[in-house]
Motif scaffolding. Structure first.
Motif, PDB file in Angstrom:
ATOM      1  N   GLU A   1      35.038  57.925  99.626  1.00  0.00           N
ATOM      2  CA  GLU A   1      34.918  59.160 100.285  1.00  0.00           C
ATOM      3  C   GLU A   1      36.113  60.000  99.787  1.00  0.00           C
ATOM      4  O   GLU A   1      36.145  61.095 100.570  1.00  0.00           O
ATOM      5  CB  GLU A   1      34.750  58.869 101.810  1.00  0.00           C
ATOM      6  CG  GLU A   1      35.845  57.602 102.251  1.00  0.00           C
ATOM      7  CD  GLU A   1      35.488  57.123 103.769  1.00  0.00           C
ATOM      8  OE1 GLU A   1      34.921  57.977 104.437  1.00  0.00           O
ATOM      9  OE2 GLU A   1      35.888  56.171 103.904  1.00  0.00           O
ATOM     10  N   ILE A   2      37.117  59.548  99.256  1.00  0.00           N
ATOM     11  CA  ILE A   2      38.122  60.412  98.621  1.00  0.00           C
ATOM     12  C   ILE A   2      38.052  60.487  97.238  1.00  0.00           C
ATOM     13  O   ILE A   2      37.745  59.655  96.432  1.00  0.00           O
ATOM     14  CB  ILE A   2      39.343  59.548  98.876  1.00  0.00           C
ATOM     15  CG1 ILE A   2      39.755  59.237 100.570  1.00  0.00           C
ATOM     16  CG2 ILE A   2      40.842  60.132  98.424  1.00  0.00           C
ATOM     17  CD1 ILE A   2      41.038  58.402 100.803  1.00  0.00           C
ATOM     18  N   PRO A   3      38.199  61.929  96.934  1.00  0.00           N
ATOM     19  CA  PRO A   3      38.003  62.172  95.441  1.00  0.00           C
ATOM     20  C   PRO A   3      38.797  61.286  94.506  1.00  0.00           C
ATOM     21  O   PRO A   3      38.292  61.168  93.411  1.00  0.00           O
ATOM     22  CB  PRO A   3      38.307  63.626  95.366  1.00  0.00           C
ATOM     23  CG  PRO A   3      38.136  64.153  96.537  1.00  0.00           C
ATOM     24  CD  PRO A   3      38.495  63.232  97.509  1.00  0.00           C
ATOM     25  N   ALA A   4      40.081  60.877  94.775  1.00  0.00           N
ATOM     26  CA  ALA A   4      40.696  60.104  93.962  1.00  0.00           C
ATOM     27  C   ALA A   4      39.964  58.647  93.414  1.00  0.00           C
ATOM     28  O   ALA A   4      40.055  58.364  92.476  1.00  0.00           O
ATOM     29  CB  ALA A   4      42.226  59.744  94.449  1.00  0.00           C
ATOM     30  N   ALA A   5      39.338  58.050  94.478  1.00  0.00           N
ATOM     31  CA  ALA A   5      38.453  56.839  94.311  1.00  0.00           C
ATOM     32  C   ALA A   5      37.329  57.088  93.295  1.00  0.00           C
ATOM     33  O   ALA A   5      36.918  56.335  92.522  1.00  0.00           O
ATOM     34  CB  ALA A   5      38.202  56.311  95.628  1.00  0.00           C
TER      35      ALA A   5
ATOM     36  N   LEU B   1      38.690  57.297  90.087  1.00  0.00           N
ATOM     37  CA  LEU B   1      39.039  56.263  89.537  1.00  0.00           C
ATOM     38  C   LEU B   1      37.849  55.129  89.575  1.00  0.00           C
ATOM     39  O   LEU B   1      38.027  53.756  89.279  1.00  0.00           O
ATOM     40  CB  LEU B   1      40.356  55.860  90.196  1.00  0.00           C
ATOM     41  CG  LEU B   1      41.588  56.232  89.659  1.00  0.00           C
ATOM     42  CD1 LEU B   1      42.630  55.737  90.592  1.00  0.00           C
ATOM     43  CD2 LEU B   1      41.861  55.925  88.172  1.00  0.00           C
ATOM     44  N   ALA B   2      36.723  55.475  89.610  1.00  0.00           N
ATOM     45  CA  ALA B   2      35.589  54.611  90.058  1.00  0.00           C
ATOM     46  C   ALA B   2      35.315  53.594  88.964  1.00  0.00           C
ATOM     47  O   ALA B   2      35.199  52.561  88.902  1.00  0.00           O
ATOM     48  CB  ALA B   2      34.153  55.249  90.470  1.00  0.00           C
ATOM     49  N   ASP B   3      35.791  53.929  87.515  1.00  0.00           N
ATOM     50  CA  ASP B   3      35.496  53.052  86.686  1.00  0.00           C
ATOM     51  C   ASP B   3      36.449  51.930  86.805  1.00  0.00           C
ATOM     52  O   ASP B   3      35.973  50.844  86.481  1.00  0.00           O
ATOM     53  CB  ASP B   3      35.571  53.734  85.239  1.00  0.00           C
ATOM     54  CG  ASP B   3      36.936  54.466  85.023  1.00  0.00           C
ATOM     55  OD1 ASP B   3      37.702  54.704  86.294  1.00  0.00           O
ATOM     56  OD2 ASP B   3      37.573  54.564  83.883  1.00  0.00           O
ATOM     57  N   ARG B   4      37.652  52.122  87.219  1.00  0.00           N
ATOM     58  CA  ARG B   4      38.715  51.091  87.447  1.00  0.00           C
ATOM     59  C   ARG B   4      38.466  50.111  88.756  1.00  0.00           C
ATOM     60  O   ARG B   4      38.290  49.098  88.354  1.00  0.00           O
ATOM     61  CB  ARG B   4      40.122  51.800  87.734  1.00  0.00           C
ATOM     62  CG  ARG B   4      40.585  52.318  86.412  1.00  0.00           C
ATOM     63  CD  ARG B   4      40.768  51.462  85.285  1.00  0.00           C
ATOM     64  NE  ARG B   4      41.681  50.469  85.563  1.00  0.00           N
ATOM     65  CZ  ARG B   4      42.813  50.243  85.603  1.00  0.00           C
ATOM     66  NH1 ARG B   4      43.612  51.674  84.891  1.00  0.00           N
ATOM     67  NH2 ARG B   4      43.653  49.404  85.502  1.00  0.00           N
TER      68      ARG B   4
ATOM     69  N   MET C   1      38.195  54.487 103.450  1.00  0.00           N
ATOM     70  CA  MET C   1      39.220  55.497 103.116  1.00  0.00           C
ATOM     71  C   MET C   1      40.226  54.736 102.129  1.00  0.00           C
ATOM     72  O   MET C   1      41.260  55.196 102.051  1.00  0.00           O
ATOM     73  CB  MET C   1      40.080  55.743 104.530  1.00  0.00           C
ATOM     74  CG  MET C   1      39.427  57.018 105.023  1.00  0.00           C
ATOM     75  SD  MET C   1      39.754  58.515 104.251  1.00  0.00           S
ATOM     76  CE  MET C   1      41.321  59.001 104.437  1.00  0.00           C
ATOM     77  N   ILE C   2      39.484  54.006 100.996  1.00  0.00           N
ATOM     78  CA  ILE C   2      40.379  53.697  99.894  1.00  0.00           C
ATOM     79  C   ILE C   2      40.556  54.694  99.054  1.00  0.00           C
ATOM     80  O   ILE C   2      39.833  55.447  98.469  1.00  0.00           O
ATOM     81  CB  ILE C   2      39.435  52.525  99.237  1.00  0.00           C
ATOM     82  CG1 ILE C   2      39.610  50.925 100.177  1.00  0.00           C
ATOM     83  CG2 ILE C   2      40.378  52.112  97.936  1.00  0.00           C
ATOM     84  CD1 ILE C   2      40.577  50.527 100.302  1.00  0.00           C
ATOM     85  N   ALA C   3      41.984  54.979  98.664  1.00  0.00           N
ATOM     86  CA  ALA C   3      42.477  55.995  97.830  1.00  0.00           C
ATOM     87  C   ALA C   3      43.073  55.461  96.551  1.00  0.00           C
ATOM     88  O   ALA C   3      42.733  56.007  95.355  1.00  0.00           O
ATOM     89  CB  ALA C   3      43.437  56.977  98.203  1.00  0.00           C
ATOM     90  N   THR C   4      43.421  54.129  96.595  1.00  0.00           N
ATOM     91  CA  THR C   4      44.299  53.636  95.344  1.00  0.00           C
ATOM     92  C   THR C   4      43.928  52.189  95.098  1.00  0.00           C
ATOM     93  O   THR C   4      43.312  51.635  96.056  1.00  0.00           O
ATOM     94  CB  THR C   4      45.859  53.699  95.661  1.00  0.00           C
ATOM     95  OG1 THR C   4      46.138  52.656  96.847  1.00  0.00           O
ATOM     96  CG2 THR C   4      46.197  54.996  96.030  1.00  0.00           C
TER      97      THR C   4
ATOM     98  N   MET D   1      29.190  60.286  88.929  1.00  0.00           N
ATOM     99  CA  MET D   1      30.139  59.549  88.249  1.00  0.00           C
ATOM    100  C   MET D   1      30.388  58.321  88.779  1.00  0.00           C
ATOM    101  O   MET D   1      30.631  57.224  88.286  1.00  0.00           O
ATOM    102  CB  MET D   1      31.608  60.511  88.238  1.00  0.00           C
ATOM    103  CG  MET D   1      32.842  59.922  87.681  1.00  0.00           C
ATOM    104  SD  MET D   1      34.162  60.730  88.073  1.00  0.00           S
ATOM    105  CE  MET D   1      33.875  62.520  87.473  1.00  0.00           C
ATOM    106  N   VAL D   2      30.452  58.064  90.111  1.00  0.00           N
ATOM    107  CA  VAL D   2      30.710  56.768  91.012  1.00  0.00           C
ATOM    108  C   VAL D   2      29.448  55.907  90.565  1.00  0.00           C
ATOM    109  O   VAL D   2      29.650  54.744  90.310  1.00  0.00           O
ATOM    110  CB  VAL D   2      30.464  57.001  92.449  1.00  0.00           C
ATOM    111  CG1 VAL D   2      30.468  55.624  93.108  1.00  0.00           C
ATOM    112  CG2 VAL D   2      31.836  57.745  92.723  1.00  0.00           C
TER     113      VAL D   2
END
Length: 592
Positions: free
Chosen positions: A446-450, A453-456, A407-410, A502-503
């Motif tokens: 599992e969170i779209p935000a992650a 930001l997959a490249d980061r 559940m990592i989002a940021t 993308m991931v």
């Protein structure tokens, strides 16, 4: 009109055809009985002796399961032994004898009812189904208190009904089956079973899967209409039960049985082989587990390692939290099950959503899937988190363990979690405790935000594992527990596929590996797409490993790259399925 079809929960895959044997209900519980004043100590002694005798029986069962290499059942009876020491169950019964002058069997029955009813009332399915274990243990003690009245277990109900053809295998019909009942089923005479209550995570269902008995549970009151001797078909893969099937239905299911048996024979040569596509592209096929016994089963079914250890199951179904040493022992056991080099990905506690943990005393939330859960709890309660991280690090000295945060989002959450992992490393170094200093740390996407930001994230994390179960519901804004929204809960929707692609691409740009631990990873229709996208690791249920390996062996990964690109341009999941069916002939037999 005669009953023709039942629908329940698919608990154990396979097809069973046989004559129904209805397990007769036990005698109605006796009325509450009391003892005379002054007889309390004698009654407590009688109770304690029955508990000790029950422990001896369970120890014998556990030993027998171990001797037969049925580790999963052995673990269940080990848990039953622990229940015989549980203060909420045994202590409560003893108090009722001492303070209310209940008879020993009444005290045991009353205590079991209270604990089982509490568990059955919880929202968490796993905890609800532990009520069956409480009743199983209680029944055993009460039988011993009543001087062995009545036979122990289901075996007494099988084969005693006149008029049934005993050369045929039977389908057992019951309101419920206890773990003791299920573990002692004779697979030579029982083709499958059906119960009115229960779920896929009940211990009876787990045992059924481990011994390969097709089972459907949770069929409800309609099961009462099934009569002894009726011909029954049990489809443990779909949850469908047919009563007195027509000749054409019977022929259809017998043909399905034949095909399944032929498939299983074809899969045997793939056990122990690497997972390689027809053009030589190597991937890893690993398993999702929730316990040490699951790991043992996964190894038997050909998994190359563990892609997701759901550690929250170590925390659930108990009044306290597991200590560091207990967690360490579990993680070490899984590592040693597979050996020094096999990958073992351990996800830190993922409580919340549909998984409750009473010992944390979390507030009730309107929308728990979007609430205080998983890494959010861990970062808010660092001492709880560090206990788990220390246990994982200590176990990393015994195998190729990796740690994964859910559940990592940021990026801030990732860095805080990684910082606590580094702090635990320093503590263990100071204490002189060995661990793998280079343990890989990754995140569950599992969170779209992650995903966006997959490249980061890929610049800092060692790996990604895509959790499609939640990724789909968050992407489509559709609660995966809501049956009315099933049409939206589809991992093959192009919106979800674009995030997955993308991931994977972001990970590979930074020379990191990307895996998947959601249900999608084991779906035959998804495998060609994911292989074409370049997914490195596929983590699935143990039973799906060999079929997936056999399918991958027939696929040319080079030709699937273009297919993976094309499906991203389609409009919906139905179009994706149709396109894949047309362009991947190897799927025809699998999907037949």
């Amino acid at each position: 009109m005669a009953l023709r079809e039942l629908m329940g929960t698919a608990a154990s895959e396979g097809l069973a055809i046989g004559r129904a044997v209805v397990m007769r209900e036990e005698a109605a519980p006796q009325a509450m009985a009391y003892i005379e004043a002054g007889a309390e100590e004698a009654e407590l002694l009688r109770f304690d002796r029955a508990v000790a005798a029950a422990a001896q029986e369970l120890e014998a069962l556990r030993s027998r399961m171990e001797a037969e290499e049925r580790e999963q059942e052995a673990e269940i009876f080990e848990a039953h032994l622990m229940l015989l020491e549980d203060e909420e169950l045994i202590g409560q019964a003893q108090s009722s004898i001492r303070e209310q002058r209940f008879s020993a069997d009444s005290a045991m029955s009353d205590a079991a009812d209270k604990v089982a009813e509490l568990l059955a009332s919880l929202d968490d399915a796993y905890l609800r189904e532990r009520a069956a274990d409480i009743r199983d243990v209680s029944r055993r003690v009460i039988r011993l208190l009543r001087a062995g009245q009545g036979p122990d277990g289901v075996l007494a109900f099988v084969g005693n009904d006149e008029g049934l053809e005993r050369s045929e295998k039977s389908v057992l019909i019951a309101h419920d089956l206890t773990p003791s009942d299920t573990a002692q089923l004779d697979t030579a005479s029982i083709a499958g079973f059906i119960t009115a209550i229960g779920g896929r995570t009940s211990h009876s269902a787990i045992i059924a899967r481990s011994v390969g008995i097709p089972a459907v549970v949770g069929t409800g009151k309609a099961i009462d209409e099934v009569k002894d001797g009726q011909l029954v078909i049990v489809d443990g893969g779909t949850g469908i039960v047919l009563v007195e099937p027509t000749e054409s239905e019977l022929a259809h299911y017998r043909e399905l049985q034949r095909r399944q048996a032929a498939r299983q024979e074809r899969l045997k040569p793939f056990h122990g082989l690497p997972s390689v596509s027809a053009d030589g592209h190597r991937v890893e096929l690993v398993a999702n587990i929730g316990s040490v016994q699951d790991a043992q089963q996964a190894l038997k079914q050909g998994a190359e390692g563990i892609g997701l250890f759901r550690t929250e199951f170590l925390f659930m179904g108990r009044p306290d939290l597991p200590k560091e040493d207990e967690q360490f022992a579990a993680y070490r056991s899984v590592a040693e099950t597979f050996g020094k080099d096999a990958p073992i990905v351990i996800r830190t506690m993922d409580i919340g959503g549909d998984k409750e943990l009473p010992s944390l005393q979390l507030d009730r939330e309107e929308n728990p899937f979007l609430g205080y859960r998983a890494i959010r709890i861990s970062l808010d309660r660092p001492e709880l988190f560090k206990t788990q991280l220390r246990a994982i690090l200590k176990a990393s000295a015994y195998g190729n363990l990796k740690v994964m945060f859910p559940m990592i989002a940021t990026l801030e959450e990732w860095r805080k979690a990684k910082g606590l992992l580094e702090a635990c490393k320093q503590e263990l170094t100071t204490e002189g405790v060995p661990y793998n200093e280079r343990i890989e740390a990754g995140i569950m996407i599992e969170i779209p935000a992650a995903a966006l930001l997959a490249d980061r994230f890929a610049r800092e994390a060692d790996f990604f594992s895509i959790g499609t179960n939640d990724l789909v519901q968050y992407t489509m804004a559709a609660d995966r527990m809501n049956s009315k929204l099933g049409y939206l809960s589809d991992p093959l929707h192009p919106a979800v596929l674009r995030l997955i692609e993308m991931v994977i691409r972001a990970a590979h740009r930074e020379n990191k590996w990307a895996g998947m631990c959601g249900e999608m990873a084991g779906q035959p229709m998804a495998l060609p797409i994911l292989l074409g996208m370049g997914l490195d690791e596929f983590s699935m249920s143990a039973a799906a490993v060999l079929p997936a390996r056999a399918l991958i062996a027939e696929l040319d990964r080079g030709k699937l790259i273009d297919l993976a690109d094309k499906v991203l341009e389609l409009e919906d999941a139905a179009a994706v399925r149709e396109y894949v069916k047309q362009h991947v002939p190897a799927l025809n037999e699998v999907l037949d």
